[in-house]
Design an enzyme around this catalytic site. Structure first.
Site, PDB file in Angstrom:
ATOM      1  N   GLU A 190       0.945  -1.312  -0.054  1.00 17.18           N
ATOM      2  CA  GLU A 190      -0.027  -0.106  -0.003  1.00 17.18           C
ATOM      3  C   GLU A 190       0.910   1.431   0.135  1.00 17.18           C
ATOM      4  OE1 GLU A 190      -3.192   0.101  -0.552  1.00 17.18           O
ATOM      5  OE2 GLU A 190      -4.121  -1.768   0.187  1.00 17.18           O
ATOM      6  N   GLU A 242     -15.973   8.459  -2.920  1.00 15.66           N
ATOM      7  CA  GLU A 242     -15.293   7.776  -3.912  1.00 15.66           C
ATOM      8  C   GLU A 242     -16.109   7.793  -5.317  1.00 15.66           C
ATOM      9  OE1 GLU A 242     -14.061   3.298  -5.134  1.00 15.66           O
ATOM     10  OE2 GLU A 242     -13.082   4.119  -3.271  1.00 15.66           O
ATOM     11  N   ARG A 246     -10.860   9.462  -5.690  1.00 16.23           N
ATOM     12  CA  ARG A 246     -10.667   8.525  -4.513  1.00 16.23           C
ATOM     13  C   ARG A 246     -10.399   7.168  -5.109  1.00 16.23           C
ATOM     14  NH1 ARG A 246     -13.010   7.830   1.661  1.00 16.23           N
ATOM     15  NH2 ARG A 246     -11.821   5.755   2.120  1.00 16.23           N
ATOM     16  N   ASN A 250      -7.651   2.634  -5.521  1.00 16.64           N
ATOM     17  CA  ASN A 250      -7.833   1.190  -5.740  1.00 16.64           C
ATOM     18  C   ASN A 250      -6.887   0.497  -6.675  1.00 16.64           C
ATOM     19  OD1 ASN A 250     -10.129   0.632  -3.822  1.00 16.64           O
ATOM     20  ND2 ASN A 250     -11.020   1.903  -5.237  1.00 16.64           N
ATOM     21  N   HIS A 257      -8.440  -8.072  -5.412  1.00 20.72           N
ATOM     22  CA  HIS A 257      -9.524  -8.671  -4.869  1.00 20.72           C
ATOM     23  C   HIS A 257     -10.007  -9.777  -5.394  1.00 20.72           C
ATOM     24  CE1 HIS A 257     -10.956  -4.449  -2.924  1.00 20.72           C
ATOM     25  NE2 HIS A 257      -9.851  -4.924  -2.484  1.00 20.72           N
TER      26      HIS A 257
END
Length: 368
Positions: A190, A242, A246, A250, A257
């Site tokens: 991250e 988002e 924003r 991701n 995911h």
């Protein structure tokens, strides 16, 4: 119990009347100055897990005044516990203790605890105060900041949740000394993300300091956390829920995911999946003519330097990826929206990837 080694750095997430500070530094746990101003009333519920509780629960309690009504709830550890059933345990504990709307929930742990406690706080009596005390690098630089809360569903990660901002984020950098190396690497994914999406100079600094970060050098870690939180705070202030920018946070997450959901939550750490996903996004960006081969090689090198996986699970087919990616929360009107890179340090939202280009990337990407 104050710590004189360093004065903490304080940042602000600027959201008008719901603005809140992020305090970053060593020795913050156990010092009442950092928690007391942000408690809504006398009732406090500390929620943690079986791994973190023996390490830091008693230290946190030292920072809470003796006249508070403090209860504790210790949940099992792991991504597999990030479910509605676990959140229901938090609600059960609050109701059993007779906690009212002026209670405060404290999330002591990593991203799983923070997400669940925030969601429980968002729903309990239609919203009560909560505080983030993240103890993993991933939570300190990402999930504790910005108010995204929620739980996983078997068909998709973080599909059930709410935007609910904390009163304060308390980042005690001393907690990283007990973080296992694999969890540290997951957090570094991250950190790398922020450089890739918005700060090429930070990315270059990370390339030179990765050994120091993995060696838990305090100065390097503090700088990485501060810069990551600064960048995230800026983005959240621009777009809290988002609707636009924003979504850039991701990068790598749509691919990542899919890996997490396919493999079963917890088998791959979130940061591990994101690291692989960022490399997939970089390679797709190259296929679209944006990144050069050299920029992809830099991306691969820094992900490898952070000890993150460079290949997807061997058993995941192209269709496995696509089936899960179609459920991604960023998708609009059945169009797959991906976060890709125009160049290193500049991300974009892209919803016009030719299906054959995406399929070719997924087919060619290494498996292990």
């Amino acid at each position: 119990m104050s710590d004189s080694r360093n004065a903490p750095c304080t940042l602000e997430v600027a959201l008008g009347s719901r603005s809140y500070p992020i305090h970053i530094g060593p020795g913050l746990l156990g010092d009442p100055r950092w928690l007391a101003p942000h408690l809504a009333g006398r009732q406090v519920m500390v929620v943690t897990n079986e791994t973190v509780a023996p390490l830091y629960l008693s230290r946190l309690r030292q920072g809470l005044a003796a006249d508070l009504e403090v209860r504790e709830l210790v949940l099992p550890d792991g991504e597999a516990t990030k479910t509605l059933a676990s959140v229901e345990r938090i609600w059960d504990a609050l109701l059993a203790a007779g906690f009212n709307r002026r209670c405060t929930l404290i999330a002591l742990g990593g991203g799983v605890i923070g997400d669940m406690v925030g969601f429980a706080a968002a729903c309990y009596q239609r919203g009560v105060a909560f505080v983030q005390v993240p103890t993993t690098l991933l939570a300190q630089v990402d999930s504790s900041v910005g108010g995204k809360t929620g739980v996983n569903h078997p068909r998709g990660k973080n599909m059930i949740g709410a935007f609910w901002q904390p009163r304060v984020v308390l980042v005690d950098t001393d907690t990283l000394v007990t973080l296992p190396p694999r969890e540290l690497s997951a957090g570094l994914a991250e950190v790398i993300k922020y450089g890739l999406i918005r700060d090429a100079d930070f990315l270059a600094w990370l390339e030179t300091e990765m050994d120091a970060l993995r060696g838990l050098d305090p100065a390097a870690l503090t700088r990485a956390i501060e810069r990551s939180c600064t960048l995230k705070s800026q983005i959240v202030a621009e777009d809290e829920t988002e609707q636009g920018v924003r979504a850039l946070l991701n990068l790598g997450h749509t691919f990542g995911h899919a890996i997490e959901a396919h493999q079963g939550y917890g088998n791959w750490l979130h940061g591990e999946a994101v690291g692989t996903g960022m490399l997939m996004a970089a390679e797709l960006s190259c296929r679209l003519g944006w990144l050069s081969d050299e920029e992809v090689a830099r991306t691969r090198a820094i992900i490898e330097a952070a000890a993150l996986p460079l290949a997807a699970p061997a058993e995941m087919s192209v269709e496995d990826f696509l089936a899960i990616m179609r459920l991604d929360k960023k998708n609009l009107d059945s169009r797959l929206r991906l976060i890709l890179l125009r160049t290193l340090g500049e991300a974009c939202i892209h919803d016009a990837t030719p299906p054959e280009t995406l399929a070719a990337l997924l087919e060619a990407f290494p498996r292990r």
